[in-house]
Scaffold this motif. Structure first.
Motif, PDB file in Angstrom:
ATOM      1  N   ILE A  13       0.644  -1.238   0.040  1.00 13.97           N
ATOM      2  CA  ILE A  13      -0.359   0.261   0.097  1.00 13.97           C
ATOM      3  C   ILE A  13       0.660   1.229  -0.283  1.00 13.97           C
ATOM      4  CG2 ILE A  13      -1.235   1.273   1.154  1.00 13.97           C
ATOM      5  CD1 ILE A  13      -2.899  -1.756   0.249  1.00 13.97           C
ATOM      6  N   SER A  14       0.914   2.280  -1.128  1.00 12.11           N
ATOM      7  CA  SER A  14       1.578   3.473  -0.995  1.00 12.11           C
ATOM      8  C   SER A  14       0.784   5.215  -0.345  1.00 12.11           C
ATOM      9  CB  SER A  14       1.976   3.685  -2.182  1.00 12.11           C
ATOM     10  OG  SER A  14       0.974   2.896  -2.959  1.00 12.11           O
ATOM     11  N   ASN A  15      -0.863   4.465   0.127  1.00 17.72           N
ATOM     12  CA  ASN A  15      -1.563   5.569   0.088  1.00 17.72           C
ATOM     13  C   ASN A  15      -2.906   5.252   0.427  1.00 17.72           C
ATOM     14  OD1 ASN A  15      -1.873   8.446   0.395  1.00 17.72           O
ATOM     15  ND2 ASN A  15      -2.452   8.719  -1.657  1.00 17.72           N
ATOM     16  N   TYR A  16      -4.002   6.501   0.912  1.00 18.65           N
ATOM     17  CA  TYR A  16      -5.144   5.503   1.452  1.00 18.65           C
ATOM     18  C   TYR A  16      -5.791   7.360   0.792  1.00 18.65           C
ATOM     19  CZ  TYR A  16      -3.810   1.831   4.529  1.00 18.65           C
ATOM     20  OH  TYR A  16      -3.259   0.475   3.847  1.00 18.65           O
ATOM     21  N   HIS A  17      -6.526   6.949   0.934  1.00 21.85           N
ATOM     22  CA  HIS A  17      -7.797   8.363   0.299  1.00 21.85           C
ATOM     23  C   HIS A  17      -9.163   8.307   1.214  1.00 21.85           C
ATOM     24  CE1 HIS A  17      -4.603   8.900  -3.210  1.00 21.85           C
ATOM     25  NE2 HIS A  17      -5.509   7.693  -3.653  1.00 21.85           N
ATOM     26  N   LEU A  18      -9.435   9.002   1.752  1.00 21.86           N
ATOM     27  CA  LEU A  18     -10.109   9.398   2.862  1.00 21.86           C
ATOM     28  C   LEU A  18     -11.702  10.173   2.368  1.00 21.86           C
ATOM     29  CD1 LEU A  18     -11.977   8.759   5.517  1.00 21.86           C
ATOM     30  CD2 LEU A  18     -11.283  10.982   6.400  1.00 21.86           C
ATOM     31  N   TYR A  19     -12.270   9.320   2.016  1.00 18.70           N
ATOM     32  CA  TYR A  19     -14.021  10.230   1.020  1.00 18.70           C
ATOM     33  C   TYR A  19     -14.962  10.941   1.880  1.00 18.70           C
ATOM     34  CZ  TYR A  19     -11.754   8.335  -2.545  1.00 18.70           C
ATOM     35  OH  TYR A  19     -10.896   7.992  -4.188  1.00 18.70           O
ATOM     36  N   LYS A  20     -15.726  11.379   1.760  1.00 14.55           N
ATOM     37  CA  LYS A  20     -16.433  12.061   3.075  1.00 14.55           C
ATOM     38  C   LYS A  20     -17.983  12.857   2.238  1.00 14.55           C
ATOM     39  CE  LYS A  20     -16.621  16.632   4.777  1.00 14.55           C
ATOM     40  NZ  LYS A  20     -16.242  17.271   5.634  1.00 14.55           N
ATOM     41  N   SER A  21     -19.086  12.220   2.419  1.00 13.32           N
ATOM     42  CA  SER A  21     -20.521  12.852   2.309  1.00 13.32           C
ATOM     43  C   SER A  21     -21.266  12.923   3.303  1.00 13.32           C
ATOM     44  CB  SER A  21     -21.158  11.264   1.301  1.00 13.32           C
ATOM     45  OG  SER A  21     -22.233  11.262   0.654  1.00 13.32           O
ATOM     46  N   VAL A  22     -22.620  13.575   3.592  1.00 14.23           N
ATOM     47  CA  VAL A  22     -24.169  13.701   4.418  1.00 14.23           C
ATOM     48  C   VAL A  22     -24.675  13.507   4.199  1.00 14.23           C
ATOM     49  CG1 VAL A  22     -23.021  16.173   4.848  1.00 14.23           C
ATOM     50  CG2 VAL A  22     -24.450  16.109   2.518  1.00 14.23           C
TER      51      VAL A  22
END
Length: 64
Positions: A13-22
């Motif tokens: 793993i080289s990176n993590y991405h966090l996604y957000k929604s309401v």
């Protein structure tokens, strides 16, 4: 916080991405990228008390 995936497709793993929604039924927008495979936590500063948020985390390696 989250845990690393059990299987990484044979590449680190080289990176993590966090996604957000309401709203869990709408598109998620990228909130932040960690830039580090060892970072398994993100601090959120721009949230409102009493509001509901939904999050998704994706792991990235050299393949994608």
């Amino acid at each position: 916080s989250w845990t690393a995936p059990n299987y990484n497709g044979g590449n680190a793993i080289s990176n993590y991405h966090l996604y957000k929604s309401v709203d869990s039924n709408t598109d998620y927008s990228l909130h932040t990228s960690t830039g580090s495979p060892s970072t398994l936590t993100v601090t959120l500063n721009s949230i409102l008390r009493g509001s509901t948020y939904y999050f998704k985390v994706s792991a990235e390696n050299v393949i994608g």
